[in-house]
Scaffold this motif. Sequence first.
Motif, short mmCIF file in Angstrom:
data_model
loop_
_atom_site.label_atom_id
_atom_site.label_comp_id
_atom_site.label_asym_id
_atom_site.label_seq_id
_atom_site.Cartn_x
_atom_site.Cartn_y
_atom_site.Cartn_z
N GLN A 134 51.73 -40.26 85.06
CA GLN A 134 50.72 -39.24 85.28
C GLN A 134 51.34 -37.92 85.73
OE1 GLN A 134 47.66 -40.18 88.17
NE2 GLN A 134 46.37 -38.48 87.52
N VAL A 135 52.29 -38.00 86.65
CA VAL A 135 52.94 -36.79 87.14
C VAL A 135 53.68 -36.07 86.01
CG1 VAL A 135 54.81 -35.93 88.61
CG2 VAL A 135 53.14 -37.53 89.54
N VAL A 136 54.47 -36.82 85.24
CA VAL A 136 55.24 -36.21 84.16
C VAL A 136 54.30 -35.59 83.12
CG1 VAL A 136 56.86 -36.65 82.27
CG2 VAL A 136 57.21 -37.73 84.50
N PHE A 137 53.24 -36.31 82.77
CA PHE A 137 52.27 -35.81 81.80
C PHE A 137 51.67 -34.49 82.26
CE2 PHE A 137 47.74 -36.51 80.04
CZ PHE A 137 48.00 -35.74 78.93
N LEU A 138 51.21 -34.43 83.51
CA LEU A 138 50.55 -33.23 84.01
C LEU A 138 51.53 -32.06 84.11
CD1 LEU A 138 48.30 -34.87 86.74
CD2 LEU A 138 47.53 -33.80 84.62
N ILE A 139 52.78 -32.33 84.47
CA ILE A 139 53.76 -31.24 84.52
C ILE A 139 54.03 -30.71 83.12
CG2 ILE A 139 56.18 -30.69 85.00
CD1 ILE A 139 56.02 -32.56 87.41
N PHE A 140 54.09 -31.59 82.13
CA PHE A 140 54.27 -31.14 80.74
C PHE A 140 53.07 -30.32 80.29
CE2 PHE A 140 58.02 -33.57 80.26
CZ PHE A 140 58.61 -33.18 79.06
N VAL A 141 51.86 -30.71 80.69
CA VAL A 141 50.67 -29.92 80.33
C VAL A 141 50.77 -28.53 80.96
CG1 VAL A 141 48.17 -29.74 80.58
CG2 VAL A 141 49.19 -31.93 80.01
N ALA A 183 41.67 -14.45 76.24
CA ALA A 183 41.98 -15.86 76.51
C ALA A 183 42.89 -16.08 77.70
CB ALA A 183 42.61 -16.50 75.27
N LEU A 184 43.47 -15.01 78.25
CA LEU A 184 44.42 -15.18 79.35
C LEU A 184 43.85 -15.97 80.55
CD1 LEU A 184 46.38 -11.81 79.50
CD2 LEU A 184 47.31 -14.10 79.09
N PRO A 185 42.60 -15.72 80.97
CA PRO A 185 42.08 -16.50 82.10
C PRO A 185 42.09 -18.01 81.85
CG PRO A 185 40.72 -14.56 81.76
CD PRO A 185 41.67 -14.63 80.60
N THR A 186 41.66 -18.44 80.68
CA THR A 186 41.63 -19.88 80.43
C THR A 186 43.02 -20.46 80.27
OG1 THR A 186 40.45 -21.60 79.21
CG2 THR A 186 41.49 -19.90 77.90
N ILE A 187 43.94 -19.68 79.73
CA ILE A 187 45.32 -20.15 79.60
C ILE A 187 45.90 -20.49 80.96
CG2 ILE A 187 47.68 -19.43 79.00
CD1 ILE A 187 46.40 -17.80 76.70
N VAL A 188 45.59 -19.64 81.95
CA VAL A 188 46.12 -19.85 83.30
C VAL A 188 45.29 -20.88 84.06
CG1 VAL A 188 46.58 -18.76 85.53
CG2 VAL A 188 47.09 -17.53 83.40
N VAL A 189 43.96 -20.74 84.03
CA VAL A 189 43.09 -21.58 84.86
C VAL A 189 43.17 -23.05 84.47
CG1 VAL A 189 40.69 -22.08 85.46
CG2 VAL A 189 41.52 -19.72 85.47
N ALA A 190 43.15 -23.35 83.18
CA ALA A 190 43.22 -24.75 82.77
C ALA A 190 44.53 -25.38 83.22
CB ALA A 190 43.08 -24.86 81.25
N GLY A 191 45.60 -24.60 83.21
CA GLY A 191 46.86 -25.09 83.74
C GLY A 191 46.79 -25.32 85.24
N VAL A 192 46.07 -24.46 85.93
CA VAL A 192 45.89 -24.59 87.37
C VAL A 192 45.20 -25.90 87.71
CG1 VAL A 192 44.58 -23.67 89.35
CG2 VAL A 192 45.94 -22.14 87.91
N ILE A 193 44.16 -26.26 86.94
CA ILE A 193 43.43 -27.51 87.21
C ILE A 193 44.36 -28.71 87.08
CG2 ILE A 193 41.54 -28.99 86.44
CD1 ILE A 193 40.13 -26.39 85.51
N ASN A 194 45.15 -28.75 86.01
CA ASN A 194 46.10 -29.85 85.83
C ASN A 194 47.17 -29.84 86.92
OD1 ASN A 194 45.61 -31.39 83.12
ND2 ASN A 194 45.25 -29.24 82.62
N GLY A 195 47.65 -28.65 87.27
CA GLY A 195 48.65 -28.56 88.33
C GLY A 195 48.11 -29.02 89.66
#
Length: 459
Positions: free
Chosen positions: A126-133, A300-312
């Motif tokens: 799970q950790v590796v997957f989320l970091i790759f995302v 699209a910049l907000p979603t590019i960053v925010v979706a990554g934030v949720i996974n992070g």
Amino acid sequence: MAASSPSGVPTTEKNMNGRAKTGNDFDVYGDEQTADIKYRTMHWWKAAALMLAETVSLGILSIPSVFASLGMVAGCILVVSLGAVATATGYQIGQFKLRHPHVHNMADAGMVLGGPVWREILGTAQVVFLIFVCGSHVLTGLIAFDTITSGASCSITWAAVTAALGFALTLPRTLDGISYLSVASFVSIMSAVLITMIGVGVTGHQGGVGVTSHLNFANGFLAVTDVIFAYAGHVAFLTFISEMADPRDFPKALLALQLADTTLYLVVGVVVYAFAGAHTVSPALGNTGRTLRRVAYGVALPTIVVAGVINGHVCAKLALVRVFRMDGGRVSPHMARHTKKGWATWIGICAGIWALAFVIAEVIPFFNDLLGVISALFASWFTYGISGVFWFHLNPAGTRWTTAARKLQAVFWGAIVLRGQAGAFIMVAGLYASIWSIVKGYQSGSFPSPFSCVNRALA
């Protein structure tokens, strides 16, 4: 079972079923009545918004190229069928969480299913997957900034800027604290794809549209892994449910997510492919003319960053829980109180995640192939296979064949488990497809070298 509160005073906890908790099912957040940081506050619609922002962002950008690879009919069938199965498997994750309230992440689930060994296997995965995302979001941010600025600065700078933004926005300690970002994320991606669809419509038909497609195994499998990735939000569901005010409302959030993302994938995939045809590129925002492309990426910049934030955030929360969770039904004061050690640990974990994401984005600097690697390694396990194991764990052997309906359920979930067993094949085949594509890209000179300042804007 008697437990200790953060202040050391013995307390008695009860789980969601109303029975006394044991050391095995003690909630990681403990009694929040006197806590400084309250985690279990999120309403179902906020959970749905977070799930939608996490799932749709990058997934939707690869869907038109899937249609271009597979053809219109196969693309639609694949999106709908995998979406339906993802709904069933997501529901099963929710049922597993209700039965085992202490389960906060896949590591905890592994402990329930197979003891310490499986805890380490699923937790690490799970950790590796989320970091790759997170790495894929850094890469997409790099492409976006280069496209908007026409490569005015070194691309490494843009990767660093995206990673720094992701780190800063991950710092709030609760999912409820970052849930407001999901609204901006959803508006952002919907506006960007709408601009793209209008743009390809105004440009007109650019190439032939195939009902079916003849392609080699590697390309076909890479397309399948892209769709799997588009539904790969399941890896974070246990953490989302853990911070809901009422976990029993999770099916509402899940249904809202699955109806929205399947509909969006179909509409965007069909419309963009119908006009761009064989010239469809990925990410999808690159299918318009130069000016509209720059506008779409800016939106699209907000979603590019925010979706990554949720996974992070989900990844960081797993690590924080692992550091501060104590045995014997005790909760560390650093989880629920504003302590220097608690905040230093949290900030360090977040910084480490985004530093690794930056490195991954630079080492694998090509969008579809990075998604293919992620999907092949982990997405099919977490989104599909493991839920079948959950069902058999929750339903003892003597209850599986009592009625016709139960027999159908047993057969269905047995097929899901078999599909999970086929995950080994999916992993090997998907990795082969991704590695094959990466090697061909380097041989043809179409990929820049790692940690290069080469402009990666979509021409």
